[in-house]
Enzyme design. Structure first.
Site, mmCIF file in Angstrom:
data_model
loop_
_atom_site.group_PDB
_atom_site.id
_atom_site.type_symbol
_atom_site.label_atom_id
_atom_site.label_comp_id
_atom_site.label_asym_id
_atom_site.label_seq_id
_atom_site.Cartn_x
_atom_site.Cartn_y
_atom_site.Cartn_z
ATOM 1 N N ALA A 33 -9.993 23.585 -105.257
ATOM 2 C CA ALA A 33 -10.747 24.273 -104.210
ATOM 3 C C ALA A 33 -12.134 24.692 -104.686
ATOM 4 C CB ALA A 33 -9.981 25.502 -103.737
ATOM 5 N N GLU A 126 -3.491 20.201 -90.291
ATOM 6 C CA GLU A 126 -2.744 19.183 -91.037
ATOM 7 C C GLU A 126 -1.239 19.422 -91.013
ATOM 8 O OE1 GLU A 126 -1.936 15.976 -92.397
ATOM 9 O OE2 GLU A 126 -4.016 16.219 -93.005
ATOM 10 N N VAL A 129 1.883 18.268 -87.847
ATOM 11 C CA VAL A 129 2.610 17.018 -87.610
ATOM 12 C C VAL A 129 3.139 16.470 -88.928
ATOM 13 C CG1 VAL A 129 2.488 14.653 -86.721
ATOM 14 C CG2 VAL A 129 1.150 16.453 -85.626
ATOM 15 N N GLY A 131 5.046 17.476 -91.399
ATOM 16 C CA GLY A 131 5.210 18.243 -92.634
ATOM 17 C C GLY A 131 4.240 17.870 -93.734
ATOM 18 N N GLY A 184 21.292 23.382 -91.441
ATOM 19 C CA GLY A 184 19.999 23.987 -91.165
ATOM 20 C C GLY A 184 18.943 23.014 -90.688
ATOM 21 N N GLU A 187 18.447 23.722 -84.844
ATOM 22 C CA GLU A 187 18.586 25.104 -84.394
ATOM 23 C C GLU A 187 19.897 25.293 -83.629
ATOM 24 O OE1 GLU A 187 16.497 27.429 -85.205
ATOM 25 O OE2 GLU A 187 14.944 26.132 -86.070
ATOM 26 N N LYS A 202 3.939 16.616 -81.074
ATOM 27 C CA LYS A 202 3.289 15.973 -82.220
ATOM 28 C C LYS A 202 2.555 14.714 -81.799
ATOM 29 C CE LYS A 202 6.825 17.798 -85.336
ATOM 30 N NZ LYS A 202 8.057 17.472 -86.110
ATOM 31 N N GLY A 299 10.291 21.487 -93.747
ATOM 32 C CA GLY A 299 10.665 22.190 -94.975
ATOM 33 C C GLY A 299 9.534 23.056 -95.459
#
Length: 425
Positions: A33, A126, A129, A131, A184, A187, A202, A299
Site C-alpha cells: 500500500a 471488488e 462478486v 469472494g 454453514g 442459510e 452479482k 468465506g
C-alpha cells in the site's frame, strides 16, 4: 508515511477476516500500500470478543462518517437499510467506501457511483462478486482493452455445493440442502441463494462492468435450482452434460442478455468440473479470447482479501475505482427473445410410436433433436420418461413447443425443461 485509517462497519465473518489479515499480513500489506493500514474504529450493533487491533468500538454505525480519525469506511454489514444509509452518507461526505454488499450495488449502484463521482471519492466493490476471485479488477482493468463478448459463471457457492452433492453422492435436493445448511454453506432460509437472487445481484454488477449496462437487478431473468431432481442430474450425465447454476451475460445483435438459471454444460468444459462451494467465471474478450477465473467465492478470509485489495488501491491514491457507472448499453434482450438449446424430460405412456409423435411436434416448431434417451421399460403406471437435448431455438418457440407437447394425450405429466449452453463465447 501517514497511515491510512479505516473504520469498519460490522463484525461478522468478513469483518473478522479483515482484522485477521491485517494482524497476520499487516507488514506485507503496508509495503504494497505504501503506507500502514490502521484500524481506527469498529462499529457494530453487537460487541464480540475479537481483537480490534487498537480500534475504538462503538454501536453507532453511522457515527463512522463523522469521525475525524477515519479516512476510509468499510461497509461490511450486508443487506440494505443502515448499510445503504452508511454508504450514501460516507460518499456524500467525500469519504471513500469499500463494500462487499452486492445487494445495494445491484439495486442502488447507479446513484452510489454518481455520488462517488460527484464528490470525487472512491467506491471499491471488488469483494461484491465471487469472494477472493479478482474478477472486478480483471473486467475493469486487466481486460480494459477488450470488447467483452460474454460472461458465464458459477457465482453462488451454495447452489454449486448442492448440485455437486446431487451429482457425486446421488443425494436428493432436500438432503443436499440440509447438509449445506449443517456445514454453514446455506442459510436457515436459503431462498436468496437457491432461488438465484444472490447470483442475479452479482451478474448485474458483472454486466455493468463488461457492457456498460445499468445497475438494474430487475433486468436479469432469474431461475433457481429448487426443482432440479436427481433424474435430471442422471439424464444430463448420460447425455454428456453436467448441470450447473450459471449467471450468463452475453452481447447479441438484439442487445444484452442477462440470465441466471440451471444450465446443462458439456462435461469437457472447464466450468463443468468446478465443484463444491468454489466459483468460476469465464470471460470472452475479442482480444484475449476465453479467460477463466477460479477460486473461493465466499468465506471470511477470501472476501477480506478482496476488501483489502480495494483499501490498498485507495492507499496508493487511486481515487476512482472499478468504473464510473456511465451507461453505454441499455438494450436488454427479453427472455422470450433469447436463443438457446434445451433439455426436455417428457413423461409419456409406454406404447409404440410415442417418440415419433414427440419428434413431429418439435419439428413442427422448427426444433431439431441433438440427442435423446428413451427408457426401455416403464417405471410406474406404464409411464416412461423420454429425455431430449435440442439444437438452439428461440425461447418463445420452445415454450410453444412445450405447451404443444403437454397437450398430447400420451404425455402424462409436466414437461421438464432446462437450458443447454456449450459456453463457446
Amino acid at each position: 508515511m501517514q497511515p491510512l485509517r479505516i473504520g469498519i462497519a460490522g463484525l461478522g465473518t468478513v469483518a473478522q477476516g479483515v482484522l485477521d489479515l491485517l494482524k497476520d499480513n499487516g507488514e506485507l500489506i503496508a509495503q504494497r500500500a505504501g503506507r500502514p493500514i490502521q484500524v481506527a474504529a469498529v462499529a457494530s450493533r453487537t460487541a464480540k470478543d475479537v481483537d480490534l487491533l487498537g480500534g475504538a468500538f462503538s454501536n453507532d454505525v453511522l457515527g463512522l462518517v463523522s469521525r475525524n480519525d477515519v479516512d476510509v469506511v468499510l461497509e461490511l454489514i450486508g443487506g440494505e437499510g443502515i448499510a445503504l444509509e452508511l454508504v450514501e452518507a460516507s460518499l456524500a461526505a467525500g469519504r471513500p467506501v469499500v463494500t462487499a454488499n452486492k445487494a445495494i450495488l445491484a439495486g442502488y449502484g447507479q446513484r452510489l457511483f454518481a455520488a462517488a463521482h460527484a464528490n470525487n471519492t472512491a467506491l471499491g466493490i471488488e469483494a461484491s462478486v465471487a469472494g477472493g476471485i479478482p474478477i472486478i479488477g480483471s473486467l475493469s482493468s486487466g481486460l480494459a482493452a477488450n470488447e467483452i463478448e460474454s460472461i458465464a459463471g458459477i457465482i453462488n457457492g451454495t447452489c454449486n455445493y448442492i448440485l455437486t452433492a446431487m451429482a457425486s453422492e446421488g443425494a436428493a435436493f432436500d438432503d443436499a440442502l440440509a447438509n449445506a445448511q449443517a456445514l454453514g454453506y446455506a442459510e436457515a432460509d436459503p431462498t436468496f441463494d437457491v432461488g438465484g437472487i444472490d447470483a442475479a445481484h452479482k451478474l448485474t454488477i458483472l454486466s455493468a462492468l463488461a457492457f456498460g449496462t445499468p445497475l438494474d437487478k430487475e433486468a436479469v431473468h432469474i431461475e433457481g435450482i429448487e426443482d432440479i431432481t436427481l433424474q435430471d442430474i442422471k439424464d444430463a450425465e448420460a447425455l454428456g452434460y453436467t448441470i450447473k447454476h450459471l449467471g450468463i451475460a452475453r452481447r447479441t445483435d438484439k442487445g444484452i442478455e442477462a440470465r441466471v438459471h440451471p444450465t446443462l454444460v458439456p462435461q469437457d468444459v472447464l466450468i463443468a468440473n468446478v465443484n463444491g462451494v468454489m466459483n468460476a467465471v469465464a470471460v470472452w474478450g475479442n482480444a484475449t479470447g476465453n479467460t477463466l477465473y477460479y477460486g473461493p467465492g465466499a468465506g471470511g478470509a477470501a472476501t477480506a482479501s478482496a476488501v483489502l485489495a480495494d483499501v490498498v488501491a485507495i492507499a496508493r491514491g487511486q481515487s476512482h475505482l472499478e468504473f464510473d457507472g456511465v451507461v453505454r448499453e441499455d438494450r436488454w434482450v427479453p427472455i422470450q427473445d433469447v436463443v438457446s438449446a434445451a433439455y426436455l424430460r417428457i413423461p409419456v405412456v409406454d406404447e409404440p410410436g410415442v417418440f415419433a409423435r414427440i419428434a413431429t411436434i418439435l419439428g413442427d416448431h422448427g426444433i431439431s433433436i441433438e440427442g435423446a434417451i428413451q427408457r426401455e421399460r416403464a417405471i410406474q403406471n406404464r409411464q416412461v420418461p423420454i429425455s431430449v437435448v435440442t439444437q438452439p431455438v428461440l425461447e418463445a418457440d420452445m415454450l410453444d413447443a412445450v405447451r404443444a407437447l403437454g397437450e398430447l394425450p400420451v404425455v402424462v405429466g409436466p414437461v421438464r425443461r432446462l437450458r443447454v449452453d456449450h459456453l463457446d463465447g
